[in-house]
Write a protein that holds these residues in place. Structure first.
Motif, mmCIF file in Angstrom:
data_model
loop_
_atom_site.group_PDB
_atom_site.id
_atom_site.type_symbol
_atom_site.label_atom_id
_atom_site.label_comp_id
_atom_site.label_asym_id
_atom_site.label_seq_id
_atom_site.Cartn_x
_atom_site.Cartn_y
_atom_site.Cartn_z
ATOM 1 N N PRO A 499 0.802 -1.234 0.000
ATOM 2 C CA PRO A 499 0.000 0.000 0.000
ATOM 3 C C PRO A 499 0.828 1.274 0.000
ATOM 4 O O PRO A 499 0.397 2.296 -0.539
ATOM 5 C CB PRO A 499 -0.823 -0.130 1.290
ATOM 6 C CG PRO A 499 -0.913 -1.596 1.540
ATOM 7 C CD PRO A 499 0.386 -2.152 1.081
ATOM 8 N N THR A 500 2.014 1.271 0.610
ATOM 9 C CA THR A 500 2.839 2.474 0.613
ATOM 10 C C THR A 500 3.491 2.721 -0.741
ATOM 11 O O THR A 500 4.010 3.817 -0.982
ATOM 12 C CB THR A 500 3.942 2.358 1.682
ATOM 13 O OG1 THR A 500 4.852 1.324 1.316
ATOM 14 C CG2 THR A 500 3.342 2.048 3.039
ATOM 15 N N ARG A 502 1.923 2.229 -3.760
ATOM 16 C CA ARG A 502 0.877 2.274 -4.776
ATOM 17 C C ARG A 502 -0.025 3.463 -4.516
ATOM 18 O O ARG A 502 0.038 4.058 -3.439
ATOM 19 C CB ARG A 502 0.078 0.950 -4.740
ATOM 20 C CG ARG A 502 0.872 -0.206 -5.327
ATOM 21 C CD ARG A 502 0.125 -1.496 -5.219
ATOM 22 N NE ARG A 502 0.887 -2.574 -5.870
ATOM 23 C CZ ARG A 502 0.668 -3.858 -5.689
ATOM 24 N NH1 ARG A 502 -0.290 -4.248 -4.879
ATOM 25 N NH2 ARG A 502 1.396 -4.765 -6.303
ATOM 26 N N PRO A 503 -0.853 3.869 -5.476
ATOM 27 C CA PRO A 503 -1.128 3.226 -6.763
ATOM 28 C C PRO A 503 0.000 3.414 -7.777
ATOM 29 O O PRO A 503 0.713 4.412 -7.764
ATOM 30 C CB PRO A 503 -2.401 3.933 -7.231
ATOM 31 C CG PRO A 503 -2.331 5.272 -6.564
ATOM 32 C CD PRO A 503 -1.690 5.053 -5.247
ATOM 33 N N SER A 505 1.519 4.317 -11.271
ATOM 34 C CA SER A 505 1.106 5.314 -12.266
ATOM 35 C C SER A 505 2.306 5.739 -13.098
ATOM 36 O O SER A 505 3.463 5.558 -12.696
ATOM 37 C CB SER A 505 0.491 6.538 -11.576
ATOM 38 O OG SER A 505 1.438 7.137 -10.706
ATOM 39 N N SER A 602 1.010 6.720 0.891
ATOM 40 C CA SER A 602 0.752 6.156 -0.435
ATOM 41 C C SER A 602 1.088 7.221 -1.471
ATOM 42 O O SER A 602 1.489 8.334 -1.148
ATOM 43 C CB SER A 602 -0.712 5.717 -0.571
ATOM 44 O OG SER A 602 -1.563 6.845 -0.646
ATOM 45 N N TYR A 603 0.903 6.849 -2.740
ATOM 46 C CA TYR A 603 1.162 7.785 -3.837
ATOM 47 C C TYR A 603 -0.059 8.624 -4.192
ATOM 48 O O TYR A 603 -0.017 9.376 -5.167
ATOM 49 C CB TYR A 603 1.634 7.030 -5.074
ATOM 50 C CG TYR A 603 3.083 6.597 -5.001
ATOM 51 C CD1 TYR A 603 4.078 7.502 -4.673
ATOM 52 C CD2 TYR A 603 3.452 5.294 -5.284
ATOM 53 C CE1 TYR A 603 5.398 7.114 -4.613
ATOM 54 C CE2 TYR A 603 4.779 4.890 -5.236
ATOM 55 C CZ TYR A 603 5.744 5.806 -4.894
ATOM 56 O OH TYR A 603 7.057 5.430 -4.834
ATOM 57 N N HIS A 604 -1.150 8.489 -3.460
ATOM 58 C CA HIS A 604 -2.331 9.303 -3.758
ATOM 59 C C HIS A 604 -1.987 10.780 -3.589
ATOM 60 O O HIS A 604 -1.487 11.204 -2.540
ATOM 61 C CB HIS A 604 -3.486 8.934 -2.826
ATOM 62 C CG HIS A 604 -4.086 7.601 -3.119
ATOM 63 N ND1 HIS A 604 -4.821 7.356 -4.249
ATOM 64 C CD2 HIS A 604 -4.050 6.430 -2.424
ATOM 65 C CE1 HIS A 604 -5.234 6.099 -4.253
ATOM 66 N NE2 HIS A 604 -4.776 5.511 -3.155
ATOM 67 N N GLY A 605 -2.231 11.566 -4.624
ATOM 68 C CA GLY A 605 -1.942 12.986 -4.581
ATOM 69 C C GLY A 605 -0.503 13.344 -4.864
ATOM 70 O O GLY A 605 -0.138 14.527 -4.787
ATOM 71 N N ARG A 613 6.916 15.995 -3.479
ATOM 72 C CA ARG A 613 5.728 16.366 -2.715
ATOM 73 C C ARG A 613 6.170 17.270 -1.568
ATOM 74 O O ARG A 613 7.063 16.919 -0.801
ATOM 75 C CB ARG A 613 5.040 15.118 -2.167
ATOM 76 C CG ARG A 613 3.669 15.395 -1.541
ATOM 77 C CD ARG A 613 3.243 14.263 -0.640
ATOM 78 N NE ARG A 613 3.143 13.001 -1.309
ATOM 79 C CZ ARG A 613 2.003 12.350 -1.580
ATOM 80 N NH1 ARG A 613 0.862 12.886 -1.245
ATOM 81 N NH2 ARG A 613 2.023 11.176 -2.167
#
Length: 669
Positions: A499-500, A502-503, A505, A602-605, A613
């Motif tokens: 989970p860390t 992903r996702p 892209s 995670s990679y969200h955002g 980031r």
């Protein structure tokens, strides 16, 4: 029965020792004991029986079995109940704000005291204290404040005393905290503190305490403080002369010694020194070291005995114990130079030295926290501007470009960077065996480091399905083979780590320059200073992963599809300075390398353009397999993979590294 006789004589000696001392002034401690023994033997059986009865009554009150006192090392049930008013485990189960006392104390112990709290704690020690003692005192002062606001003074004292038996897996509450808590309690509670130390131990062997040595020492320390508080209130018990001079902290002892009649405090010190065995140098050293701060309170006999013991240490003490001799020989002003309180801050020189440790650490922590903001500030300025070099924007175009064109672009990059950075173009090198990926190599004169020019491109960021399938295949094979640690090695990682990462892209990365070797590991505050002095920035984690994969998507590591194992790691540990990846980068995955991104779970955002980031908090760390060596079969191998990412907090126990980078901006295309 022999034990009863011995204990009966102890009570007789306690009752008549003062009479013998007054009748035979100037005799030694041993001669007093011999005279008491003669008097004991001269008593009739009926007279001796009175003292035996005192021992039996005391033993029954404490729950002791008179028939066989040494039958069991564990404390009898009745004695445990009597002392439970101070060491009752049930106090840990009381509720405070929805959690038990034990849970709240352990949570408070994990907090970091501020510098002001540390200074306030240091002042309570009066003369000297080690840094660890000051830190523990600051933590327990805050815990004491929290407890008093929620519990009665007696209950709060119970919790502090539970720490004396290591109930909370931490150092016990230091003496200033116990001293303050006892002064807050009613006189009846303080007077009852004698129960912490069984009565039959007083005046006898001090090695027969309850529990482990650390617990015994903490109980005796507490008992000495309790007696000191009684003395401070004008209620000096008879047992004070026996326990107080041995176990009360020195500042508390001196405070109360000033309140004692001169003849009584001189007798306490004289008795303390008379008990020293000159054949036991360690015992002599301990007693002299303990009595030396009170030398000005001794009478002539005490000073003479002190001088004789110091002479014993001078001739037989050895180099380790000569410090006590030097302290004795110095004048009073010299001796107290480190104990003189400065009116400006209320601290002695020794306490200021201890506090300087925390001040330096606070400065280092501030520098460490500024690493992230510094990286963000440098991200936009550490850039080389190159005109009309579209080949650098795509790695495939860079491959297809003629060799002379690649050299022309590399010289343009060096020319643009040379005035301020000192970069020099060396050559175009092939680091892959197939010689399909040319790499322009530069040298940085101020540091002597080599840099690789990484052309831009698009790659698949994260732990792909293909990579996970490779790991699951090996995991199943290990499970079928009956490996006892297959789950810890693979199963737990496959549940927690993906989970860390992903996702998955596509990410577009612009060209950049990066050091081929990371800097030597150092603490975060030192990395901040190093980055401040360099005209470079931290790479984003997208740049790090792109450079590690080196156009080889879905490869588990930069070496291929192989799942890393111990042999894989040891080969890298031995040969990594000679094993570059196709972009010419060495030691990938070995050291914990800090990137410019703030860590997120995670990679969200996350940005899709290769930029870091931003935000406050710990940074992303890539690699770090060597920091966990020797491996404990807990999935450490995954740190060697291209996609592995961790928080900087996960590597708080070790030094970190950085791989400086420099952006390349293409204009005019």
């Amino acid at each position: 029965m022999e034990e009863e006789k011995e204990r009966g004589f102890m009570y007789f000696a306690m009752a008549h020792r003062n009479d013998v001392e007054q009748a035979h002034p100037g005799v030694s401690f041993r001669e007093i004991g011999d005279r008491l023994l003669e008097l004991w033997r001269s008593l009739s059986l009926e007279e001796q029986e009175r003292y035996h009865d005192k021992y039996r009554a005391s033993s029954q009150r404490l729950g002791e079995r008179v028939e066989s006192p040494k039958r069991s090392r564990s404390p009898p049930r009745r004695r445990a109940r009597r002392s439970s008013m101070f060491f009752d485990e049930r106090v840990d189960a009381r509720s405070i704000d929805g959690e038990t006392v034990a849970e709240a104390v352990r949570r408070w112990l994990r907090t970091t005291p501020s510098l002001e709290e540390l200074r306030a704690a240091a002042r309570l020690f009066v003369t000297n204290a080690e840094p660890r003692e000051i830190e523990a005192c600051a933590r327990w002062l805050e815990i004491d404040r929290q407890l008093v606001s929620r519990l009665s003074p007696e209950r709060a004292l119970q919790v502090l005393l539970r720490s004396c038996v290591r109930a909370y897996e931490s150092p016990p509450a230091p003496w200033p905290v116990l001293y303050g808590a006892l002064k807050r309690c009613p006189a009846a509670a303080v007077a009852a503190c004698d129960e912490v130390l069984p009565e039959y131990e007083v005046g006898a062997s001090y090695s027969r305490g309850v529990g482990d040595p650390a617990s015994r020492a903490a109980r005796k320390l507490f008992c000495g403080i309790a007696l000191a508080v009684q003395a401070e209130r004008g209620e000096i018990p008879e047992r004070f002369d026996i326990l107080f001079d041995l176990y009360a902290p020195r500042p508390v002892a001196r405070l109360v010694f000033d309140r004692l009649p001169p003849e009584r405090r001189a007798k306490v010190l004289r008795r303390h020194l008379a008990a020293a065995s000159e054949t036991n140098v360690q015992n002599v050293w301990w007693r002299v070291d303990r009595a030396l701060p009170y030398a000005d309170m001794m009478d002539d006999k005490g000073r003479a005995r002190l001088a004789a013991l110091v002479e014993t240490l001078r001739t037989r003490g050895g180099p380790k114990r000569q410090d006590v001799v030097r302290r004795y020989e110095r004048s009073d002003d010299d001796e107290r130079s480190d104990e003189t309180v400065d009116d400006a801050d209320g601290l002695t020189a020794q306490l200021r030295r201890s506090l300087s440790v925390f001040e330096r650490q606070a400065e280092a922590d501030d520098l460490a926290r500024s690493l992230g903001p510094l990286a963000e500030a440098k991200a936009s300025v550490a850039v080389v501007v190159v005109q009309r070099a579209p080949e650098l924007l795509d790695v495939d175009e860079w491959r297809r470009a003629p060799d002379e064109r690649r050299r022309q672009i590399a010289r343009a990059v060096a020319w643009a960077a040379e005035p301020t950075l000192g970069l020099a173009f060396k050559d175009v090198v092939y680091y892959d065996a197939e010689e399909t990926l040319p790499v322009a190599v530069f040298s940085h004169a101020p540091t002597g480091s080599l840099l690789s020019l990484v052309p831009g491109g698009t790659f698949l960021r994260g732990f792909s399905i293909c990579e996970e399938a490779l790991v699951r295949e090996v995991s199943e094979k290990k499970r079928e083979e009956g490996s006892p640690l297959w789950y810890q090695e693979f199963g737990a990682m496959l549940e927690a780590a993906p989970p860390t990462m992903r996702p998955v892209s596509d990410v577009r990365v612009p060209p950049f320059l990066v050091f081929q070797l990371p800097l030597a590991p150092r603490q975060p505050d030192q990395l901040t200073r190093a980055l401040e002095r360099m005209p470079f920035r931290l790479p984003s984690e997208a740049e790090w992963e792109y450079a590690s994969r080196a156009t080889r998507e879905s490869h588990l590591t930069w070496r291929g599809h192989e799942v890393p194992d111990r042999a894989f790691f040891l080969d890298l540990k031995t040969n990594s300075p000679r094993l570059p990846n196709p972009f010419g980068l060495y030691c990938l995955g070995m050291l914990p390398e800090i990137c410019g991104d703030v860590f997120a779970p995670s990679y969200h955002g996350a940005p899709a353009d290769g930029t870091p980031r931003t935000g406050l908090g710990p940074r992303v760390v890539r690699g770090g397999a060597d920091a966990h060596f020797p491996w404990q079969t807990r999935g450490e191998w995954h740190l060697l993979t291209n996609a592995a990412r961790r928080s900087q907090l996960d590597f708080h126990f070790c030094a970190h590294s950085i791989r400086p980078a420099l952006g390349v901006r293409i204009v005019g295309c």
